[in-house]
Design an enzyme around this catalytic site. Structure first.
Site, short mmCIF file in Angstrom:
data_model
loop_
_atom_site.label_atom_id
_atom_site.label_comp_id
_atom_site.label_asym_id
_atom_site.label_seq_id
_atom_site.Cartn_x
_atom_site.Cartn_y
_atom_site.Cartn_z
N ASP A 75 54.85 -57.07 -23.63
CA ASP A 75 55.99 -56.52 -24.37
C ASP A 75 56.64 -55.34 -23.63
O ASP A 75 56.00 -54.31 -23.40
CB ASP A 75 55.51 -56.06 -25.77
CG ASP A 75 56.61 -56.12 -26.81
OD1 ASP A 75 57.70 -56.58 -26.49
OD2 ASP A 75 56.35 -55.70 -27.96
N LYS A 133 54.92 -58.27 -33.14
CA LYS A 133 55.65 -57.06 -32.72
C LYS A 133 55.01 -55.83 -33.34
O LYS A 133 54.85 -54.79 -32.68
CB LYS A 133 57.10 -57.22 -33.15
CG LYS A 133 58.10 -56.33 -32.49
CD LYS A 133 58.10 -56.42 -30.97
CE LYS A 133 59.43 -56.68 -30.37
NZ LYS A 133 59.43 -56.83 -28.94
N LYS A 137 70.83 -51.88 -31.37
CA LYS A 137 69.67 -51.64 -32.23
C LYS A 137 69.63 -50.20 -32.71
O LYS A 137 69.88 -49.28 -31.95
CB LYS A 137 68.39 -51.98 -31.48
CG LYS A 137 67.16 -51.94 -32.35
CD LYS A 137 65.98 -52.52 -31.64
CE LYS A 137 64.93 -51.46 -31.46
NZ LYS A 137 63.77 -51.99 -30.80
N LYS A 146 54.73 -52.15 -23.58
CA LYS A 146 54.47 -51.52 -24.89
C LYS A 146 52.97 -51.57 -25.23
O LYS A 146 52.43 -50.62 -25.79
CB LYS A 146 55.26 -52.29 -25.95
CG LYS A 146 55.70 -51.39 -27.07
CD LYS A 146 56.56 -52.09 -28.11
CE LYS A 146 57.61 -53.01 -27.70
NZ LYS A 146 58.97 -52.83 -27.87
#
Ligand code: NAI
Length: 505
Positions: A298, A347, A390, A461
């Site tokens: 990620d 996520k 976003k 991530k």
């Protein structure tokens, strides 16, 4: 830049640097620590020949895929464009390798910095040949228009380059991504035979390499976030079991894992830009055997980068974060896919674990397991009107002196893919560079880095580490690790920031 030192030598096309690594071994004696400094000799050998690199993106027609490809072409052909703010030149802002600098030393008392990309020989991003797959058949010009990321005038100027690029048909296992993606799937390899799928993807890679006369290819997953596969040692545990499970078209083999296997079997490194558990143990074993790298999971772009920076600062200042509440709303296709609970869960997991090691390091603030269990809440909402712009809203509540509270409210707005595209480029360029570096410890044989490339954690991530190595999430530590590795390989001194040469000559 040229390094003149007795510990660095250029041997044909190899740059060899000798490095005495200083570390401290700690022994525990009851409630006392005994610290024993030690020195280990390492040699780093970097192949300075720059290869012709090909990159195949899975999800090429998505927001990241089109922004990355278009952005690199804009730089390559120096395409300028107009907006209401004037005429714009292309750049690589947001790229660690292209737009950040490294301190290489001091000239008199002045610190000298050079671009990261100039410390060791690296591929020029404009020379990368791109290809890839998508379950949607749109050419990249139309797909860029659909993405609504790039300014309209730039889209128009890039159209002649992008409309010739059409993704290859891909494998589509609807059970792994949101049902709402079904209407995109018009470019799909038929059938349900996973072994046949693997072989087609392998052939695609081999053809791409041969047709473009490439020295090497790297695969990167930037397709939709999948649900986690139900990991089972009998299905995914070894290379042999994984290949058997593919042969029997086992339902818990995801599309991303097929791509990872195909990459390894074709001798290509594989990077997972989404949070799901693509890189199962069997994939790692295949990569090990093939001598290639895997990296994941990620991309760490805006909100998480900031989180691992702010929490590192608070904990480093002796301030105790007690709650992190993260709201996101986004209106792009990624958000649409994440609106299905199974994909959101993938996520949530990668967003949530990103501060754990930072908190765990400070036993003054967090003496018990219970206290480590802070309120860390992740909310993601799909709101089509926001498009790719976003919005991330985070509240950090921390405990300060004498029971006081300090609260930060952070509001972050930007086109997600304009952050992700330069980061994807860095992942590719650094992965390629690390394929050219070998090390030797205490005069042992030269060997490559571990198969799981945790050196890239600054860009991930939920960084995957080789087994037995703890994960570092703190942003400045991750960056220092990368910067120091590159400096050490080039024969430069690692900076401990004491600046004694400036203070005392
Ligand atoms: P997107 O939804 O615009 O693009 C994904 C593309 O993958 C779509 O074109 C879709 O048709 C394609 N696709 C789906 N399944 C496929 C398959 N089996 N084979 C080939 N193609 C397939 O999403 P976006 O914004 O480009 O993001 C891509 C991934 O990167 C997502 O998983 C997202 O969570 C992840 N990511 C994105 C970040 C960002 O800042 N943009 C940050 C961190 C992660």
């Amino acid at each position: 830049m040229k390094v003149q030192s007795t510990t660095t030598q250029q041997d044909n096309h190899f740059l060899i640097s000798d490095y005495d690594y200083k570390s401290t071994n700690i022994e525990k004696n009851g409630d006392k620590y005994i610290a024993k400094p030690q020195i280990t000799n390492f040699k780093f050998k970097t192949d300075t020949r720059i290869p012709k690199l090909g990159v195949m993106l899975v999800g090429w027609g998505g927001n990241n895929g089109t922004t990355l490809t278009g952005g690199i072409l804009a730089n390559k052909f120096n395409v300028t464009w107009n907006s209401r703010r004037g005429t714009h030149q292309p750049n690589f802002y947001g790229s660690l390798t292209q737009s950040s600098v490294i301190k290489i030393g001091t000239c008199n008392t002045e610190e000298v910095f050079v671009p990261f990309k100039d410390v060791l020989p690296m591929v020029n991003p404009c020379d990368i040949v791109f290809g890839g797959w998508d379950i949607n058949s749109m050419n990249l010009a139309d797909a860029m228009n659909r993405a609504q990321v790039v300014e309209y005038d730039l889209q128009q100027k890039l159209r002649p380059y992008l409309e010739k690029l059409v993704p290859l048909p891909s494998i589509y296992y609807p059970d792994f991504i949101a049902a709402n993606q079904g209407d995109r799937a018009d470019n799909v390899i038929p059938g349900n035979n996973k072994l046949e799928h693997l072989n087609i993807i392998r052939k695609n890679i081999a053809d791409f390499k041969q047709q473009n006369n490439l020295d090497k290819v790297i695969l990167l997953w930037t397709a939709n976030t999948e649900r986690f596969c139900v990991e089972d040692p009998n299905i995914h545990g070894t290379a042999e079991k994984l290949l058997k499970s593919i042969e029997s078209s086992h339902p818990e083999i995801s599309a991303s894992t097929i791509f990872a296997c195909a990459a390894c079997l074709e001798g290509c490194s594989f990077i997972n830009g989404s949070p799901q558990n693509t890189i199962v143990p069997g994939v790692i074993e295949l990569a090990e055997k093939a001598g290639v790298f895997v990296a994941g999971d990620d991309f760490k772009t805006g909100q998480t980068k900031f989180k691992t920076c702010l929490v590192e600062y608070l904990v480093g200042a002796g301030i105790k974060p007690k709650a992190i509440i993260s709201y996101n709303h986004l209106g792009n296709n990624d958000g649409k896919n994440l609106s299905q609970e199974s994909c959101f869960k993938s996520k949530e997991r990668s967003k949530k674990t990103c501060v754990d090691d930072i908190l765990e390091s400070n036993k003054v603030l967090y003496p018990t397991e219970e206290e480590l269990n802070i309120d860390h809440t992740i909310v993601i909402k799909y709101c089509p009107e926001t498009g790719d712009s976003k919005k991330a809203m985070d509240e950090y509540i921390a405990e300060i002196f004498l029971g006081g509270r300090q609260t930060f409210a952070v509001y972050n707005v930007c086109e997600d893919s304009l952050l992700a595209a330069p980061l994807i480029m860095d992942l590719l360029l650094l992965c390629e560079l690390f394929e050219r570096i070998q090390f030797s410890k205490d005069s042992s044989e030269f060997q490559r880095f571990d198969t799981v490339l945790s050196w890239l954690s600054y860009l991930m991530k939920a960084p995957k580490s080789e087994s037995g190595i703890t994960t570092i999430n703190a942003l400045s530590r991750q960056r220092a690790m990368l910067e120091n590795l590159v400096k050490v390989c080039a024969g430069l001194t690692v900076d401990d920031n004491l600046r004694l040469e400036v203070r005392y000559g």
